[in-house]
Design a protein around this motif. Structure first.
Motif, mmCIF file in Angstrom:
data_model
loop_
_atom_site.group_PDB
_atom_site.id
_atom_site.type_symbol
_atom_site.label_atom_id
_atom_site.label_comp_id
_atom_site.label_asym_id
_atom_site.label_seq_id
_atom_site.Cartn_x
_atom_site.Cartn_y
_atom_site.Cartn_z
ATOM 1 N N CYS A 155 -1.907 7.575 2.011
ATOM 2 C CA CYS A 155 -2.140 8.453 0.856
ATOM 3 C C CYS A 155 -2.002 9.920 1.250
ATOM 4 C CB CYS A 155 -3.546 8.227 0.297
ATOM 5 S SG CYS A 155 -3.778 6.565 -0.309
ATOM 6 N N ARG A 156 -1.620 10.741 0.278
ATOM 7 C CA ARG A 156 -1.522 12.171 0.581
ATOM 8 C C ARG A 156 -2.923 12.694 0.930
ATOM 9 N NH1 ARG A 156 -2.853 14.927 -4.174
ATOM 10 N NH2 ARG A 156 -2.873 13.553 -5.964
ATOM 11 N N PRO A 157 -2.987 13.777 1.706
ATOM 12 C CA PRO A 157 -4.286 14.191 2.271
ATOM 13 C C PRO A 157 -5.349 14.498 1.223
ATOM 14 C CG PRO A 157 -2.472 15.438 3.251
ATOM 15 C CD PRO A 157 -1.866 14.604 2.182
ATOM 16 N N LYS B 37 1.129 6.393 -2.235
ATOM 17 C CA LYS B 37 1.129 7.692 -1.536
ATOM 18 C C LYS B 37 0.853 8.875 -2.459
ATOM 19 C CE LYS B 37 6.195 7.994 -1.067
ATOM 20 N NZ LYS B 37 6.518 6.809 -1.854
ATOM 21 N N ASP B 38 1.103 8.737 -3.774
ATOM 22 C CA ASP B 38 0.926 9.902 -4.637
ATOM 23 C C ASP B 38 -0.279 9.845 -5.559
ATOM 24 O OD1 ASP B 38 3.110 11.275 -3.669
ATOM 25 O OD2 ASP B 38 4.475 10.052 -4.885
ATOM 26 N N VAL B 39 -1.093 8.797 -5.484
ATOM 27 C CA VAL B 39 -2.179 8.698 -6.470
ATOM 28 C C VAL B 39 -3.284 9.715 -6.182
ATOM 29 C CG1 VAL B 39 -1.806 6.258 -7.039
ATOM 30 C CG2 VAL B 39 -3.374 6.875 -5.184
ATOM 31 N N ASP B 40 -4.061 10.024 -7.256
ATOM 32 C CA ASP B 40 -5.149 11.000 -7.098
ATOM 33 C C ASP B 40 -6.379 10.378 -6.449
ATOM 34 O OD1 ASP B 40 -3.642 12.930 -8.431
ATOM 35 O OD2 ASP B 40 -4.356 12.259 -10.397
ATOM 36 N N ARG C 236 -10.295 -1.685 7.883
ATOM 37 C CA ARG C 236 -8.825 -1.755 8.046
ATOM 38 C C ARG C 236 -8.136 -1.120 6.835
ATOM 39 N NH1 ARG C 236 -9.769 -6.856 10.037
ATOM 40 N NH2 ARG C 236 -9.007 -7.954 8.184
ATOM 41 N N VAL C 237 -8.648 -1.431 5.639
ATOM 42 C CA VAL C 237 -8.036 -0.883 4.414
ATOM 43 C C VAL C 237 -8.142 0.651 4.421
ATOM 44 C CG1 VAL C 237 -8.297 -0.726 1.902
ATOM 45 C CG2 VAL C 237 -8.437 -2.943 3.023
ATOM 46 N N PHE C 238 -9.308 1.159 4.793
ATOM 47 C CA PHE C 238 -9.492 2.624 4.773
ATOM 48 C C PHE C 238 -8.618 3.317 5.822
ATOM 49 C CE2 PHE C 238 -12.624 4.353 1.802
ATOM 50 C CZ PHE C 238 -12.908 3.199 1.090
ATOM 51 N N GLN C 239 -8.446 2.677 6.991
ATOM 52 C CA GLN C 239 -7.565 3.269 8.016
ATOM 53 C C GLN C 239 -6.139 3.349 7.478
ATOM 54 O OE1 GLN C 239 -8.593 0.498 11.059
ATOM 55 N NE2 GLN C 239 -9.775 1.992 12.233
ATOM 56 N N GLU C 240 -5.734 2.257 6.852
ATOM 57 C CA GLU C 240 -4.381 2.183 6.290
ATOM 58 C C GLU C 240 -4.209 3.243 5.192
ATOM 59 O OE1 GLU C 240 -0.707 0.420 6.533
ATOM 60 O OE2 GLU C 240 -2.455 0.139 7.809
ATOM 61 N N LEU D 14 0.826 -1.212 0.000
ATOM 62 C CA LEU D 14 0.000 0.000 0.000
ATOM 63 C C LEU D 14 0.860 1.261 0.000
ATOM 64 C CD1 LEU D 14 -2.973 -0.703 2.471
ATOM 65 C CD2 LEU D 14 -3.034 -0.636 -0.001
ATOM 66 N N GLN D 15 2.104 1.127 0.460
ATOM 67 C CA GLN D 15 3.012 2.294 0.499
ATOM 68 C C GLN D 15 3.178 2.922 -0.885
ATOM 69 O OE1 GLN D 15 4.171 3.624 3.246
ATOM 70 N NE2 GLN D 15 3.213 2.007 4.464
#
Ligand SMILES: CCC/C=C/C(=O)SCCNC(=O)CCNC(=O)[C@H](O)C(C)(C)COP(=O)([O-])OP(=O)([O-])OC[C@H]1O[C@@H](n2cnc3c(N)ncnc32)[C@H](O)[C@@H]1OP(=O)([O-])[O-]
Length: 719
Positions: A396-398, A369-372, A387-391, A365-366
């Motif tokens: 992911c960027r804000p 971090k830059d996807v839209d 769990r997936v959404f918490q991760e 998942l790392q």
């Protein structure tokens, strides 16, 4: 409505000016008639060019006018007069020439098309036929087989194909209007008689009857019970066997049988409903035309199961780079091979190169971090999804949008575990996701208007019909499916068979009956949901009387089918039997027949003869009844949205218009009366109890579908 100007000193340029598609409204027809008269009578004019404003020749008759009485000059004599004129007329086709617009081009003596133009006679998709001479002229111009194919399918063709077929005289990459003017000047001295298509003799194949018979069979198989394509075939037959003057009368008679039919009304409603569905609104005032979507260049998909793979393909083929994530190496490798195969086959079919360079496959998942935007498509399990959404929140960027492909779980509960609930939205694709056109965009109470606009616009970019819906179990489509499925299984208990119920629904026009559809989708999914909600399995309270759960009637037959390992097509056994696991050829299975008989005798149910009418009424009215409740609850904003969901996601026949339109066509009073009747017979089935909105609409005189909104606008909206 049409601009008239003289260009190059002797060419009358008539430009249709009726945005957005220059439809042939009464005002446009009137303006064309006047302009042509002027051009033919003005001695300065030696030739005429007809074109459309804003790079669109003409989108055909104005469909909105079909609902009222005919006003203004009728199209057939107007077009006949253009063709009969003594000055050459050239059509400059840019954008589209569809329906009446194509027929207008056919009466011009020459046709020049821009290379990006599309032409076609889509009337059949609106339940009518090309009744401005199209069925008589096109066969004369290109022969019976090609004309039949275009007229009965309504297919749009490219300018290049039109040139090959002999429909247009020239294709240009330049300004079609300027080319047409030069062309017209050169045509002035040439004789026109051979350019009048209605005067040509139809090239008739020797085996005309066999050809018409074969096409009739094909059409009947493809569009069961649909009238318009059959009328089209009869009209084309007239072009082969009658002179134009008689053929055009036959065309008009056939049109008269279709024009006021329920099927034509339903199909025209579908055309507008599809366009209405894109126009979402929120109680805050944010809506489709004042909310800017974000541009999406990169996306990630979590989970490479059937849904995930289809979503990857849908995104990559419109040029979005995609990172696909799986949890195990083996699953990742299998998913990767399948996605590549799907993209390669798709590209081959479309004659383009596969966009494999846009894909990346990862276990981490790392990498996201830059996807839209991320679309989660993991197993339908709330704890796992949370769990997936918490991760994702951490990785992911804000600004990344977080979407879920859940088919019915609470989107807001998922938003609640993230650091950006306003950027969370449901994107409910339908399987197979790269084929099915429907996308439900599920708006949670905290989804921002920008988030909704982005999901809707992304759906459009992928070629989907996107519908914004509110957040509740099952959203719109699957929530309505429940009472529909329940009725089907109750009918089994009472004496029907899966094949009888399926046949009744398929004769009505459904692409697949409910049991064949369930076998295709997989029976285990619903079984798991029923277990989780305590309807079946070890958690069921033993104090429940048989065939009752949670205070209402319950049919355990689907659970019994699953207990035997029959999960549908994928296991080769379900409500039907198949040649092999994954087979599609459904055959009735005597084991199911035995199971039903044993079940009925165990519970002392005397099977009765059930009519097709009862099957249709109980399944479809229960379906629509839930639709009324969905409107009351504000989960769908308009009946059109519900209908579009059922047309594009659940195989409801277009000529029935969708469950809500169908109810209005049957008559709301009748639907209410039948629901009351069935509810009285089955008081333990709450879905059969008529909804308050249905009663209210009947009390208000059963207004047409388009007016229902006026009766629900005071109710709370979740959109
Ligand atoms: C004797 C009779 C014989 C002849 C019969 C016929 O010609 S039957 C006709 C045969 N012709 C057809 O079946 C063609 C039907 N049209 C189409 O297939 C497509 O609109 C398109 C390919 C022309 C443009 O696609 P696109 O994605 O660029 O645009 P879009 O689709 O979003 O439409 C934009 C707006 O225009 C509206 N509108 C469109 N056409 C008509 C019309 N004919 N009329 C009225 N309105 C029409 C549409 O509702 C929408 O309105 P809104 O929502 O903004 O209020």
């Amino acid at each position: 409505m049409a601009r008239y100007e003289l260009v190059k000193r002797s060419v009358a340029l008539i430009t249709l000016t009726n945005p957005p598609v220059n439809a042939l409204s009464s005002a446009v027809r009137h303006a064309i008639a006047k302009s042509m008269e002027h051009a033919l009578n003005d001695p300065k004019v030696s030739a005429v060019v007809i074109c459309g404003e804003n790079g669109r020749f003409c989108g055909g008759a104005d469909i909105r006018e079909f609902a009222g009485p005919l006003r203004g000059p009728p199209l057939v004599p107007l077009l006949d007069a253009i063709e009969a004129g003594e000055k050459p007329v050239v059509a400059a086709i840019e954008g589209v020439a569809l329906g009446g617009g194509f027929e207008l081009a056919l009466v011009c003596h020459y046709r020049i098309a821009h290379f990006k133009a599309r032409l076609g006679l889509p009337e059949v998709t609106l339940g009518i036929l090309p009744a401005a001479g199209g069925t008589q002229r096109l066969p004369r111009l290109i022969g019976i087989p090609a004309a039949l194919e275009l007229i009965t399918t309504g297919r749009h063709i490219s300018a290049q194909e039109a040139l090959k077929l002999g429909i247009v005289d020239q294709v240009t990459e330049q300004n079609a209007c300027e080319v047409a003017v030069e062309f017209a000047l050169r045509a002035v001295a040439k004789p026109l008689s051979s350019r009048r298509v209605s005067m040509l003799t139809t090239p008739c194949p020797p085996d005309l009857d066999a050809l018409l018979e074969a096409v009739t069979m094909q059409v009947k198989k493809k569009a069961r019970g649909v009238m318009a394509p059959l009328a089209c075939i009869q009209a084309v037959r007239a072009a082969a066997t009658m002179p134009y003057s008689k053929g055009i009368k036959r065309e008009s008679e056939l049109m008269a049988t279709l024009f006021n039919s329920g099927q034509a009304r339903a199909l025209q409603y579908c055309f507008f409903a599809q366009r209405t569905a894109g126009k979402w609104t929120l109680p805050s005032g944010a809506q489709w035309n004042n909310s800017k979507p974000r541009e999406i260049r990169s996306a990630a998909i979590i989970g490479l199961g059937t849904m995930g793979r289809g979503i990857v393909v849908s995104l990559a083929r419109v040029g979005i780079s995609v990172i696909a994530v799986e949890s195990e190496k083996k699953l990742l490798e299998t998913g990767k091979q399948m996605v590549i195969g799907m993209l390669e086959r798709d590209a081959k079919r479309r004659g383009v190169s596969a966009s494999l360079n846009l894909l990346k496959f990862t276990l981490s998942l790392q990498d996201l971090k830059d996807v839209d935007l991320v679309i989660e498509a993991v197993f339908e399990d709330m704890a796992l999804k949370k769990r997936v959404f918490q991760e994702l929140s951490k990785v992911c960027r804000p600004a990344t949008l977080l979407c879920t492909n859940t088919s019915g779980l609470d989107v807001d509960a998922l938003a609640g575990v993230t650091d950006r609930p306003h950027l969370v939205v449901g994107m409910h694709f339908f399987s197979p996701a790269h084929v099915m056109k429907l996308l439900e965009v599920v708006c949670g109470p905290r989804s921002s208007s920008e988030t909704i606009a982005t999901a809707m616009s992304l759906g459009k970019r992928m070629g989907k019909v996107s519908v914004a819906v509110g957040n509740c179990p099952g959203f719109v489509g699957n929530r309505m499916l429940k009472p529909y499925l329940d009725q089907a299984t109750f009918l089994l208990e009472e004496g029907a068979t899966p094949e009888q119920i399926d046949k009744a629904l398929e004769d009505f026009g459904f692409a697949m009956g409910v049991f064949r559809m369930s076998d295709l989708a997989g029976l285990d999914v619903g079984w798991r949901v029923r277990k989780e909600s305590g309807l079946t399995g070890p958690d069921v309270d033993p104090k429940n009387p048989p065939r009752r759960r949670q205070g209402r009637r319950y049919c355990p037959i689907p659970d019994m089918v699953c207990e035997q390992g029959r999960f549908g097509q994928k296991t080769g056994r379900g409500w039907y039997m198949y040649d092999k696991p994954g087979g599609t050829n459904a055959k009735p299975d005597p084991l199911i027949q035995n199971l039903l008989e044993m079940y009925r005798s165990r519970y002392g149910i005397q099977p009765r003869n059930i009519s097709d009418q009862e099957i249709i009424e109980r399944c479809l009215f229960a379906l629509a009844n839930e639709g009324f409740r969905i409107l009351e609850d504000g989960i769908a904003a308009r009946p059109e949205d519900i209908d579009v969901i059922y047309l594009f996601g659940y195989g409801f026949p277009r000529h029935g218009g969708g469950p809500m339109f169908y109810s209005s066509m049957v008559g709301l009073e009748r639907v209410l009366e039948r629901l009351e009747h069935y509810h009285q017979a089955h008081p333990d089935v709450p879905h059969l109890e008529p909804s308050p909105l249905l009663k209210k609409l009947v009390a208000c005189g059963s207004p047409p579908v388009q007016k229902w909104r006026e009766h629900i606008k005071t109710m709370h909206s979740h959109l």
